[in-house]
Design a protein around this motif. Structure first.
Motif, PDB file in Angstrom:
ATOM      1  N   HIS A 125      -3.365 -13.514 -25.188  1.00 55.18           N
ATOM      2  CA  HIS A 125      -3.214 -14.935 -24.867  1.00 55.18           C
ATOM      3  C   HIS A 125      -4.726 -15.485 -24.516  1.00 55.18           C
ATOM      4  O   HIS A 125      -5.029 -15.267 -23.387  1.00 55.18           O
ATOM      5  CB  HIS A 125      -2.125 -15.587 -24.173  1.00 55.18           C
ATOM      6  N   PHE A 126      -5.258 -16.341 -25.310  1.00 54.76           N
ATOM      7  CA  PHE A 126      -6.492 -16.841 -24.751  1.00 54.76           C
ATOM      8  C   PHE A 126      -6.712 -18.343 -25.071  1.00 54.76           C
ATOM      9  O   PHE A 126      -6.817 -18.574 -26.380  1.00 54.76           O
ATOM     10  CB  PHE A 126      -7.843 -16.015 -25.381  1.00 54.76           C
ATOM     11  N   LEU A 127      -6.655 -19.200 -24.305  1.00 51.34           N
ATOM     12  CA  LEU A 127      -6.785 -20.580 -24.622  1.00 51.34           C
ATOM     13  C   LEU A 127      -5.641 -21.035 -25.432  1.00 51.34           C
ATOM     14  O   LEU A 127      -4.353 -20.986 -24.906  1.00 51.34           O
ATOM     15  CB  LEU A 127      -8.202 -21.130 -25.052  1.00 51.34           C
ATOM     16  N   THR A 128      -5.978 -21.430 -26.406  1.00 48.84           N
ATOM     17  CA  THR A 128      -4.487 -21.726 -27.582  1.00 48.84           C
ATOM     18  C   THR A 128      -4.127 -20.766 -28.482  1.00 48.84           C
ATOM     19  O   THR A 128      -3.403 -20.804 -29.159  1.00 48.84           O
ATOM     20  CB  THR A 128      -4.985 -22.944 -28.307  1.00 48.84           C
ATOM     21  N   ALA A 129      -5.061 -19.484 -28.508  1.00 49.39           N
ATOM     22  CA  ALA A 129      -5.008 -18.423 -29.379  1.00 49.39           C
ATOM     23  C   ALA A 129      -4.050 -17.599 -29.054  1.00 49.39           C
ATOM     24  O   ALA A 129      -3.884 -17.293 -27.836  1.00 49.39           O
ATOM     25  CB  ALA A 129      -6.425 -17.671 -29.665  1.00 49.39           C
ATOM     26  N   ASP A 130      -3.154 -16.924 -29.684  1.00 43.80           N
ATOM     27  CA  ASP A 130      -2.237 -15.895 -29.682  1.00 43.80           C
ATOM     28  C   ASP A 130      -2.139 -15.063 -30.565  1.00 43.80           C
ATOM     29  O   ASP A 130      -1.877 -15.311 -31.671  1.00 43.80           O
ATOM     30  CB  ASP A 130      -0.821 -16.830 -29.428  1.00 43.80           C
ATOM     31  N   PHE A 131      -2.529 -13.803 -30.322  1.00 43.96           N
ATOM     32  CA  PHE A 131      -2.578 -12.728 -31.474  1.00 43.96           C
ATOM     33  C   PHE A 131      -2.465 -11.276 -30.538  1.00 43.96           C
ATOM     34  O   PHE A 131      -2.446 -11.052 -29.733  1.00 43.96           O
ATOM     35  CB  PHE A 131      -4.187 -12.749 -32.157  1.00 43.96           C
ATOM     36  N   THR A 132      -2.308 -10.410 -31.469  1.00 48.72           N
ATOM     37  CA  THR A 132      -2.139  -9.124 -31.101  1.00 48.72           C
ATOM     38  C   THR A 132      -3.241  -8.129 -31.743  1.00 48.72           C
ATOM     39  O   THR A 132      -3.808  -8.343 -32.863  1.00 48.72           O
ATOM     40  CB  THR A 132      -0.667  -8.141 -31.383  1.00 48.72           C
ATOM     41  N   MET A 133      -3.862  -7.119 -30.868  1.00 54.37           N
ATOM     42  CA  MET A 133      -4.616  -6.299 -31.407  1.00 54.37           C
ATOM     43  C   MET A 133      -4.391  -4.759 -30.721  1.00 54.37           C
ATOM     44  O   MET A 133      -3.697  -4.849 -29.703  1.00 54.37           O
ATOM     45  CB  MET A 133      -5.960  -6.748 -31.100  1.00 54.37           C
ATOM     46  N   PRO A 134      -5.162  -3.721 -30.972  1.00 53.21           N
ATOM     47  CA  PRO A 134      -4.921  -2.579 -30.239  1.00 53.21           C
ATOM     48  C   PRO A 134      -5.531  -2.581 -28.948  1.00 53.21           C
ATOM     49  O   PRO A 134      -6.862  -3.293 -28.746  1.00 53.21           O
ATOM     50  CB  PRO A 134      -5.672  -1.396 -30.987  1.00 53.21           C
ATOM     51  N   LEU A 135      -5.188  -2.106 -27.998  1.00 56.83           N
ATOM     52  CA  LEU A 135      -5.512  -2.104 -26.555  1.00 56.83           C
ATOM     53  C   LEU A 135      -7.064  -1.709 -26.300  1.00 56.83           C
ATOM     54  O   LEU A 135      -7.680  -2.341 -25.801  1.00 56.83           O
ATOM     55  CB  LEU A 135      -4.607  -1.365 -25.624  1.00 56.83           C
ATOM     56  N   GLY A 136      -7.207  -0.519 -27.127  1.00 56.56           N
ATOM     57  CA  GLY A 136      -8.630  -0.026 -26.907  1.00 56.56           C
ATOM     58  C   GLY A 136      -9.760  -1.126 -27.449  1.00 56.56           C
ATOM     59  O   GLY A 136     -10.894  -1.179 -26.841  1.00 56.56           O
ATOM     60  N   VAL A 137      -9.452  -1.781 -28.688  1.00 57.10           N
ATOM     61  CA  VAL A 137     -10.261  -2.599 -29.190  1.00 57.10           C
ATOM     62  C   VAL A 137     -10.562  -3.999 -28.220  1.00 57.10           C
ATOM     63  O   VAL A 137     -11.394  -4.425 -28.053  1.00 57.10           O
ATOM     64  CB  VAL A 137      -9.793  -3.119 -30.504  1.00 57.10           C
ATOM     65  N   ALA A 138      -9.387  -4.197 -27.638  1.00 55.21           N
ATOM     66  CA  ALA A 138      -9.297  -5.520 -26.713  1.00 55.21           C
ATOM     67  C   ALA A 138     -10.272  -5.138 -25.497  1.00 55.21           C
ATOM     68  O   ALA A 138     -10.828  -6.083 -25.324  1.00 55.21           O
ATOM     69  CB  ALA A 138      -7.769  -5.994 -26.303  1.00 55.21           C
ATOM     70  N   LEU A 139     -10.066  -4.047 -24.931  1.00 50.50           N
ATOM     71  CA  LEU A 139     -10.901  -3.688 -23.747  1.00 50.50           C
ATOM     72  C   LEU A 139     -12.272  -3.439 -24.028  1.00 50.50           C
ATOM     73  O   LEU A 139     -13.338  -4.004 -23.512  1.00 50.50           O
ATOM     74  CB  LEU A 139     -10.483  -2.227 -23.163  1.00 50.50           C
ATOM     75  N   LEU A 140     -12.686  -3.088 -25.353  1.00 46.30           N
ATOM     76  CA  LEU A 140     -14.009  -2.912 -25.899  1.00 46.30           C
ATOM     77  C   LEU A 140     -14.737  -4.274 -26.038  1.00 46.30           C
ATOM     78  O   LEU A 140     -15.728  -4.575 -25.816  1.00 46.30           O
ATOM     79  CB  LEU A 140     -14.116  -2.221 -27.189  1.00 46.30           C
ATOM     80  N   LEU A 141     -14.004  -5.147 -26.786  1.00 39.03           N
ATOM     81  CA  LEU A 141     -14.252  -6.677 -26.818  1.00 39.03           C
ATOM     82  C   LEU A 141     -14.631  -7.245 -25.670  1.00 39.03           C
ATOM     83  O   LEU A 141     -15.516  -7.904 -25.371  1.00 39.03           O
ATOM     84  CB  LEU A 141     -13.297  -7.303 -27.719  1.00 39.03           C
ATOM     85  N   ALA A 184     -15.470  -5.871 -22.808  1.00 38.14           N
ATOM     86  CA  ALA A 184     -16.417  -5.382 -22.130  1.00 38.14           C
ATOM     87  C   ALA A 184     -17.774  -5.751 -22.655  1.00 38.14           C
ATOM     88  O   ALA A 184     -18.852  -6.200 -22.050  1.00 38.14           O
ATOM     89  CB  ALA A 184     -16.583  -3.726 -22.297  1.00 38.14           C
ATOM     90  N   ILE A 185     -17.845  -5.758 -23.970  1.00 38.63           N
ATOM     91  CA  ILE A 185     -19.201  -6.516 -24.648  1.00 38.63           C
ATOM     92  C   ILE A 185     -19.326  -8.087 -24.387  1.00 38.63           C
ATOM     93  O   ILE A 185     -20.364  -8.213 -24.104  1.00 38.63           O
ATOM     94  CB  ILE A 185     -18.772  -6.351 -26.340  1.00 38.63           C
ATOM     95  N   GLY A 186     -18.144  -8.665 -24.331  1.00 33.01           N
ATOM     96  CA  GLY A 186     -18.167  -9.994 -23.941  1.00 33.01           C
ATOM     97  C   GLY A 186     -18.818 -10.254 -22.623  1.00 33.01           C
ATOM     98  O   GLY A 186     -19.701 -11.124 -22.175  1.00 33.01           O
ATOM     99  N   GLY A 187     -18.541  -9.409 -21.549  1.00 34.13           N
ATOM    100  CA  GLY A 187     -18.827  -9.202 -20.234  1.00 34.13           C
ATOM    101  C   GLY A 187     -20.431  -9.069 -20.184  1.00 34.13           C
ATOM    102  O   GLY A 187     -21.214  -9.582 -19.325  1.00 34.13           O
ATOM    103  N   ALA A 188     -20.711  -7.764 -20.859  1.00 34.09           N
ATOM    104  CA  ALA A 188     -22.211  -7.691 -20.900  1.00 34.09           C
ATOM    105  C   ALA A 188     -23.127  -8.641 -21.597  1.00 34.09           C
ATOM    106  O   ALA A 188     -24.146  -8.978 -21.133  1.00 34.09           O
ATOM    107  CB  ALA A 188     -22.337  -6.415 -21.702  1.00 34.09           C
TER     108      ALA A 188
END
Length: 98
Positions: free
Chosen positions: A51-67, A69-73
């Protein structure tokens, strides 16, 4: 007639480091880190709901954590890039001006 060759400032061949040699080491470390990252993502394939702002979607946990980390960097690199730009601009202008 014997010629003397100065070896001052040179290293033996076995101790000489070149930029190409260091590049290969960096490449190897990058490949190893990429392999670990791939294993991490493949071991964390359980779907999670995001759940991010108005978006609501599903994705694999590993991919979500990877994204995340990339966003934070990327967010952390913005002030550093701005400072580098500021220093480069300061070195190009004459000393008396601001």
């Amino acid at each position: 007639m014997s010629r003397s060759v100065s070896t001052k400032g040179t290293l033996p061949d076995e101790k000489r480091h070149t930029k190409i040699g260091i590049s290969w080491i960096i490449l190897l470390v990058g490949v190893i880190l990429l392999a670990f990252l791939l294993v991490f993502v493949l071991q964390n394939l359980d779907s999670v709901r995001i759940h991010f702002l108005t978006a609501d979607f599903t994705m694999p946990l590993g991919v979500a954590l990877l994204l995340a980390a990339i966003g934070g960097a990327l967010i952390c690199s913005v002030p550093f890039a701005a400072r580098i730009f500021q220093l480069r601009r300061a070195t190009r202008r004459p000393r008396g001006t601001r």
